[in-house]
Design an enzyme around this catalytic site. Structure first.
Site, PDB file in Angstrom:
ATOM      1  N   GLU A  91       0.840  -1.188   0.000  1.00  0.00           N
ATOM      2  CA  GLU A  91       0.000   0.000   0.000  1.00  0.00           C
ATOM      3  C   GLU A  91       0.883   1.248   0.000  1.00  0.00           C
ATOM      4  O   GLU A  91       1.951   1.275   0.636  1.00  0.00           O
ATOM      5  CB  GLU A  91      -0.868  -0.011   1.263  1.00  0.00           C
ATOM      6  CG  GLU A  91      -1.793   1.177   1.403  1.00  0.00           C
ATOM      7  CD  GLU A  91      -2.527   1.172   2.739  1.00  0.00           C
ATOM      8  OE1 GLU A  91      -3.626   1.752   2.800  1.00  0.00           O
ATOM      9  OE2 GLU A  91      -1.996   0.608   3.720  1.00  0.00           O
ATOM     10  N   LYS A 192     -10.278   0.626  -0.866  1.00  0.00           N
ATOM     11  CA  LYS A 192     -10.119   0.330   0.561  1.00  0.00           C
ATOM     12  C   LYS A 192     -11.326   0.830   1.354  1.00  0.00           C
ATOM     13  O   LYS A 192     -11.737   1.981   1.241  1.00  0.00           O
ATOM     14  CB  LYS A 192      -8.841   0.987   1.082  1.00  0.00           C
ATOM     15  CG  LYS A 192      -8.527   0.693   2.543  1.00  0.00           C
ATOM     16  CD  LYS A 192      -7.221   1.362   2.955  1.00  0.00           C
ATOM     17  CE  LYS A 192      -6.886   1.109   4.409  1.00  0.00           C
ATOM     18  NZ  LYS A 192      -5.634   1.809   4.818  1.00  0.00           N
ATOM     19  N   CYS A 225      -4.497  -3.324   4.266  1.00  0.00           N
ATOM     20  CA  CYS A 225      -4.032  -2.803   5.547  1.00  0.00           C
ATOM     21  C   CYS A 225      -5.056  -2.924   6.682  1.00  0.00           C
ATOM     22  O   CYS A 225      -5.340  -4.008   7.166  1.00  0.00           O
ATOM     23  CB  CYS A 225      -3.559  -1.367   5.368  1.00  0.00           C
ATOM     24  SG  CYS A 225      -2.436  -0.794   6.671  1.00  0.00           S
TER      25      CYS A 225
END
Length: 587
Positions: A91, A192, A225
């Site tokens: 990321e 995300k 993440c």
């Protein structure tokens, strides 16, 4: 050690079944049997924009991103040379972080939805304008004939009249993962869902649960993440039967419970999945920790203080976990598929501790980027369970002892081994009184371990954790250990509900130091740690001195929510043994 336990409990499920091999980069182990493929992840030392809050021209932003893409190109070539069929980059790896909504503008590209259009940016360059980064990534995948996962910034125009959540500037800006097939075509796009203080980006207006198919291993899920801690989209992917995940991340380590490789390993074990995790290397932000994890094999890297601040490529042959793909008689023979191609040998460019093709490349391997031979390559059945730990293991980066790993000991079968207790051990008259200390910003209830062996029970409200333990002879060792319990909502840097049982080494000799960050320990502790959880989502981890991941001998669950982790014969001192339960429905 003989851990004393009470009566057996019915309906025991064994989470860890396979003998595992722990290998650090530079150690040798055998290949993964059966259908397998070669995966790579790259921990990238991102070239940063020194003034991320200052808007740039498109030309300047492209120049910056191309400098990072040049590194990606080199690593994709190295991975391909080692037989990799898929590579994952981290990321924020192309632009870095700490941008404002305005200052990231020049870094944005509009990424088409591959569900609505087939597009190959490398061969169809004129279809969409201002897509130089997409074209570069596409051509990279095509040139090296592998599936490629990267993270970049996406711009999607919107109108407030038709989308009430459309920002005032008329566009959504998303933190986005893109996946390219080996021919360069765009296979998947994921925005995300759970942002972590990312002012430059918007959360998507609707949840996206994204998967993509490959000819060599079947289906993979995608998340990023902070998503790993939440139900959406991560658990939704699991509920759909997805058992292979790609995971770009920019994770700041936080001991004693949430260092990057520690939780990556815990997630793979607890969810019974493959996790291809690529992190950023940024020492000033405490970012490091990447790995390739399956329920029975793993390799990882965690950079230690003093090591050169540079990237690290990890490569490992791992088993296919997509049962639908495995059950198909006629499989598409994708590039390099031959699930059995041999992993390259020691000399293999695998270099940086890569743990080469099959498992961990040979001695010379670990070389590279200062990994300190830390990566480990376990394996489901891999190498018949012999351990690859090496003396240097504590070196940190590698070991992650795969599930059941525990130095290669076989996880005991259902009903085998010692039974779980049906009730918590009673407090003995000499038991110390519980005390409260902050760990991970949460008020844990703790009890100190006393003497070389014993039993403890500590509770936070109605949630109780039980421990049976035996410590190695202490001699002059005065290390303090405590058993902690917490049940409640974590509210710092994110809000989510947890139930945690953790055995931790305290930083100092005062009880107030219990729960603080510790990386080193001398005491080797054999233990049985258990708790009764209000969730089925419990992630077990075992962290040793020097950021070494050890594999529990066994992890068991019962129908009534009891989870127990047992381990003996640690190769290094114990830092943390943890059962980390996520109570998603209480968030």
């Amino acid at each position: 050690m003989a851990l004393r336990v009470l009566q057996a409990v019915a309906a025991v499920a064994v989470l860890c079944r396979f003998p595992v091999t722990l290998t650090r980069a530079g150690d040798r182990s055998e290949g993964t049997p059966g259908q397998s493929y070669v995966a790579a992840v790259y921990e990238h030392r991102v070239i940063l924009n020194p003034e991320p809050h200052v808007p740039l021209s498109r030309a300047a932003a492209l120049k910056h991103m191309m400098s990072n893409l040049d590194v990606y190109e080199e690593q994709a070539a190295r991975a391909a040379e080692q037989g990799s069929q898929i590579i994952v980059f981290p990321e924020d790896g192309l632009q870095g972080f700490n941008f404002s909504r305005l200052s990231i503008s020049a870094y944005l590209e509009t990424i088409p939805d591959p569900q609505s259009e087939d597009w190959n940016p490398c061969t169809q360059t004129d279809r969409h304008t201002h897509t130089e980064v997409l074209q570069r990534l596409s051509c990279m995948a095509r040139r090296h004939r592998l599936y490629l996962v990267a993270n970049m910034a996406d711009l999607q125009p919107c109108r407030q009249t038709s989308h009430p959540t459309c920002p005032p500037d008329g566009r959504w800006q998303f933190n986005t993962d893109v996946v390219f097939r080996w021919d360069g075509s765009l296979a998947a796009r994921y925005h995300k869902h759970n942002l972590y203080f990312e002012k430059a980006f918007d959360a998507p207006p609707t949840l996206e649960v994204v998967t993509f198919d490959t000819p060599f291993a079947g289906r993979f899920g995608v998340f990023t993440c902070f998503d790993i801690l939440f139900h959406d989209p991560t658990v939704r992917l699991l509920e759909q039967g997805v058992r292979q995940m790609v995971y770009p991340t920019a994770w700041m380590n936080q001991l004693p419970l949430l260092s990057a490789v520690q939780f990556q390993r815990a997630f793979s074990l607890g969810a019974n999945t493959t996790l291809l995790a690529a992190n950023i290397r940024a020492d000033s932000l405490g970012m490091t920790g990447s790995g390739i994890f399956t329920p029975g094999t793993a390799i990882y890297h965690h950079a230690r203080a003093g090591q050169p601040e540079e990237g690290r490529l990890l490569v490992l042959r791992i088993p296919v976990l997509d049962t639908a793909w495995l059950g198909t008689e006629t499989r598409a023979k994708g590039h390099g598929e031959a699930g059995g191609e041999t992993a390259r040998g020691e000399g293999e460019a695998g270099g940086e501790g890569e743990a080469g093709g099959e498992t961990a490349r040979g001695e010379g391997e670990a070389g590279g980027e200062g990994e300190a031979g830390g990566e480990t390559a376990r394996g489901e059945g891999e190498a018949g369970g012999e351990t690859a730990r090496g003396e240097g293991e504590a070196g940190g980066e590698g070991e992650a002892g795969g599930e059941g790993e525990a130095g290669g000991q076989t996880a005991r079968g259902e009903g085998e081994g010692r039974p779980l207790s049906t009730s918590p051990p009673a407090f003995s008259p000499s038991s110390p009184f519980p005390f409260t200390s902050s760990m991970m910003y949460d008020p844990f209830s703790f009890l100190l371990l006393s003497g070389s062996e014993g039993q403890l029970t500590v509770c936070d409200g109605r949630f109780c954790c039980h421990l049976q333990y035996q410590r190695s002879p202490q001699g002059s060792n005065t290390e303090l250990y405590a058993l902690g319990a917490f049940s409640g909502t974590h509210t710092v840097n994110g809000r989510y509900n947890v139930q945690v049982c953790a055995l931790v080494r305290c930083l100092g000799s005062e009880v107030s130091s219990c729960g603080q960050e510790v990386e080193e320990a001398e005491s080797r502790v054999d233990f049985l740690l258990e708790g009764k959880f209000g969730t089925s989502h419990v992630y077990p981890s075992l962290l040793g001195s020097g950021m070494v991941l050890e594999q529990p001998d066994q992890v068991k669950t019962t129908a009534d929510g009891r989870v127990a982790m047992e381990h003996s014969g640690m190769t290094v001192g114990l830092v943390t043994a943890c059962l980390y339960g996520r109570v998603y429905d209480q968030d």
